[in-house]
Design a protein around this motif. Sequence first.
Motif, PDB file in Angstrom:
ATOM      1  N   LEU A   1       0.832  -1.205   0.000  1.00 36.33           N
ATOM      2  CA  LEU A   1       0.000   0.000   0.000  1.00 36.33           C
ATOM      3  C   LEU A   1       0.869   1.259   0.000  1.00 36.33           C
ATOM      4  O   LEU A   1       0.610   2.221  -0.738  1.00 36.33           O
ATOM      5  CB  LEU A   1      -0.911   0.010   1.223  1.00 36.33           C
ATOM      6  N   ALA A   2       1.901   1.251   0.825  1.00 36.15           N
ATOM      7  CA  ALA A   2       2.786   2.417   0.895  1.00 36.15           C
ATOM      8  C   ALA A   2       3.518   2.634  -0.429  1.00 36.15           C
ATOM      9  O   ALA A   2       3.717   3.776  -0.859  1.00 36.15           O
ATOM     10  CB  ALA A   2       3.784   2.247   2.039  1.00 36.15           C
ATOM     11  N   ALA A   3       3.893   1.541  -1.080  1.00 36.42           N
ATOM     12  CA  ALA A   3       4.561   1.658  -2.382  1.00 36.42           C
ATOM     13  C   ALA A   3       3.612   2.266  -3.413  1.00 36.42           C
ATOM     14  O   ALA A   3       4.012   3.098  -4.236  1.00 36.42           O
ATOM     15  CB  ALA A   3       5.055   0.292  -2.840  1.00 36.42           C
ATOM     16  N   LEU A   4       2.369   1.850  -3.374  1.00 34.70           N
ATOM     17  CA  LEU A   4       1.376   2.425  -4.285  1.00 34.70           C
ATOM     18  C   LEU A   4       1.181   3.917  -3.985  1.00 34.70           C
ATOM     19  O   LEU A   4       1.173   4.746  -4.895  1.00 34.70           O
ATOM     20  CB  LEU A   4       0.049   1.679  -4.140  1.00 34.70           C
ATOM     21  N   ALA A   5       1.035   4.241  -2.718  1.00 33.26           N
ATOM     22  CA  ALA A   5       0.819   5.645  -2.331  1.00 33.26           C
ATOM     23  C   ALA A   5       1.996   6.509  -2.756  1.00 33.26           C
ATOM     24  O   ALA A   5       1.816   7.646  -3.208  1.00 33.26           O
ATOM     25  CB  ALA A   5       0.610   5.733  -0.822  1.00 33.26           C
ATOM     26  N   ARG A   6       3.189   5.974  -2.626  1.00 35.03           N
ATOM     27  CA  ARG A   6       4.387   6.739  -3.001  1.00 35.03           C
ATOM     28  C   ARG A   6       4.351   7.080  -4.494  1.00 35.03           C
ATOM     29  O   ARG A   6       4.594   8.210  -4.897  1.00 35.03           O
ATOM     30  CB  ARG A   6       5.635   5.932  -2.650  1.00 35.03           C
ATOM     31  N   ARG A   7       4.020   6.091  -5.299  1.00 37.23           N
ATOM     32  CA  ARG A   7       3.969   6.330  -6.750  1.00 37.23           C
ATOM     33  C   ARG A   7       2.783   7.219  -7.113  1.00 37.23           C
ATOM     34  O   ARG A   7       2.867   8.053  -8.007  1.00 37.23           O
ATOM     35  CB  ARG A   7       3.857   4.991  -7.479  1.00 37.23           C
ATOM     36  N   TRP A   8       1.660   7.004  -6.446  1.00 29.61           N
ATOM     37  CA  TRP A   8       0.408   7.691  -6.797  1.00 29.61           C
ATOM     38  C   TRP A   8       0.476   9.179  -6.464  1.00 29.61           C
ATOM     39  O   TRP A   8      -0.078  10.013  -7.170  1.00 29.61           O
ATOM     40  CB  TRP A   8      -0.734   7.031  -6.033  1.00 29.61           C
ATOM     41  N   TYR A   9       1.150   9.511  -5.366  1.00 28.95           N
ATOM     42  CA  TYR A   9       1.070  10.872  -4.846  1.00 28.95           C
ATOM     43  C   TYR A   9       2.379  11.662  -4.883  1.00 28.95           C
ATOM     44  O   TYR A   9       2.393  12.828  -4.529  1.00 28.95           O
ATOM     45  CB  TYR A   9       0.563  10.836  -3.403  1.00 28.95           C
ATOM     46  N   ARG A  10       3.465  11.062  -5.298  1.00 28.51           N
ATOM     47  CA  ARG A  10       4.746  11.751  -5.128  1.00 28.51           C
ATOM     48  C   ARG A  10       4.864  13.030  -5.946  1.00 28.51           C
ATOM     49  O   ARG A  10       5.662  13.901  -5.609  1.00 28.51           O
ATOM     50  CB  ARG A  10       5.909  10.816  -5.417  1.00 28.51           C
ATOM     51  N   ASP A  11       4.091  13.167  -7.022  1.00 29.91           N
ATOM     52  CA  ASP A  11       4.169  14.393  -7.833  1.00 29.91           C
ATOM     53  C   ASP A  11       3.037  15.368  -7.516  1.00 29.91           C
ATOM     54  O   ASP A  11       2.862  16.365  -8.215  1.00 29.91           O
ATOM     55  CB  ASP A  11       4.141  14.039  -9.319  1.00 29.91           C
ATOM     56  N   ARG A  12       2.255  15.088  -6.476  1.00 28.34           N
ATOM     57  CA  ARG A  12       1.011  15.834  -6.267  1.00 28.34           C
ATOM     58  C   ARG A  12       1.250  17.321  -6.006  1.00 28.34           C
ATOM     59  O   ARG A  12       0.431  18.153  -6.356  1.00 28.34           O
ATOM     60  CB  ARG A  12       0.234  15.186  -5.105  1.00 28.34           C
ATOM     61  N   LEU A  13       2.372  17.660  -5.419  1.00 37.85           N
ATOM     62  CA  LEU A  13       2.663  19.072  -5.160  1.00 37.85           C
ATOM     63  C   LEU A  13       3.721  19.620  -6.110  1.00 37.85           C
ATOM     64  O   LEU A  13       4.234  20.720  -5.899  1.00 37.85           O
ATOM     65  CB  LEU A  13       3.097  19.256  -3.703  1.00 37.85           C
ATOM     66  N   ALA A  14       4.016  18.888  -7.150  1.00 39.93           N
ATOM     67  CA  ALA A  14       5.007  19.367  -8.129  1.00 39.93           C
ATOM     68  C   ALA A  14       4.436  20.558  -8.897  1.00 39.93           C
ATOM     69  O   ALA A  14       3.254  20.580  -9.238  1.00 39.93           O
ATOM     70  CB  ALA A  14       5.363  18.243  -9.091  1.00 39.93           C
ATOM     71  N   PRO A  15       5.271  21.551  -9.190  1.00 41.49           N
ATOM     72  CA  PRO A  15       4.785  22.749  -9.890  1.00 41.49           C
ATOM     73  C   PRO A  15       4.191  22.434 -11.267  1.00 41.49           C
ATOM     74  O   PRO A  15       3.286  23.130 -11.720  1.00 41.49           O
ATOM     75  CB  PRO A  15       6.049  23.604 -10.031  1.00 41.49           C
ATOM     76  N   ASP A  16       4.697  21.410 -11.925  1.00 38.67           N
ATOM     77  CA  ASP A  16       4.218  21.100 -13.278  1.00 38.67           C
ATOM     78  C   ASP A  16       3.204  19.947 -13.287  1.00 38.67           C
ATOM     79  O   ASP A  16       2.990  19.312 -14.307  1.00 38.67           O
ATOM     80  CB  ASP A  16       5.399  20.747 -14.183  1.00 38.67           C
ATOM     81  N   TRP A  17       2.560  19.709 -12.147  1.00 33.04           N
ATOM     82  CA  TRP A  17       1.602  18.599 -12.066  1.00 33.04           C
ATOM     83  C   TRP A  17       0.478  18.734 -13.098  1.00 33.04           C
ATOM     84  O   TRP A  17      -0.027  19.821 -13.344  1.00 33.04           O
ATOM     85  CB  TRP A  17       0.983  18.556 -10.666  1.00 33.04           C
ATOM     86  N   GLN A  18       0.128  17.624 -13.681  1.00 29.49           N
ATOM     87  CA  GLN A  18      -1.020  17.540 -14.581  1.00 29.49           C
ATOM     88  C   GLN A  18      -1.787  16.271 -14.228  1.00 29.49           C
ATOM     89  O   GLN A  18      -1.191  15.307 -13.727  1.00 29.49           O
ATOM     90  CB  GLN A  18      -0.561  17.449 -16.043  1.00 29.49           C
TER      91      GLN A  18
END
Lengths: 149, 48
Positions: B6-23
Amino acid sequence: MALTGTDLAVRRAILDTFAGGGVPTRASVAQRLECDESTVEASYAALAAAHVIVPDPSTGEVWMAMPFSAVPTEFRVVVGERSVWANCAWDAFGVAAALAADVSFVTRCVQSDRPVRAGVRHGVAFADAGAVAHVAVPAARWWDDIGYT
Amino acid sequence: MAIGQLAALARRWYRDRLAPDWQPRDRAASQALLTAVGLTGPHWTLPG
């Protein structure tokens, strides 16, 4: 429909507010972006249609902007000196990923009602022995009722 | 599922969520993240 630059700025304002331990409102987002609330409301609609946020159906304010929740849940995630609400265990670990920070949280086992401690320490996930996570709703139906999911 | 999964999924799913270029991610990319952590089969198939 593609999100506009304004939609993305509104999204960012929402997430930054949650990340800081606050709860965004249409008024606070409008103030932060120096725009009027009708602009924010239009972006909320676009972001909701894109499954980026979930507005509260009764107030129109943000209810969820994954991984964050505007309302208390079983997942109060401690991040350094502040804490935020997450929507589920997946999102609680997601807070650590989104903020690139260690976190801890205590939730309850849905079967035994006992507390379960979990989190991320030095970048590595941990949980009480025997802890497992359940995602009961099939992926095809997650957005049928995201509040339940 | 195991907490590590679950943590591995969350890491991949959310790691870019606050990135300036998020889409927003498209369905295929989200499905690939599930697959990458071993979540496959009908239960984990996103709507088409």
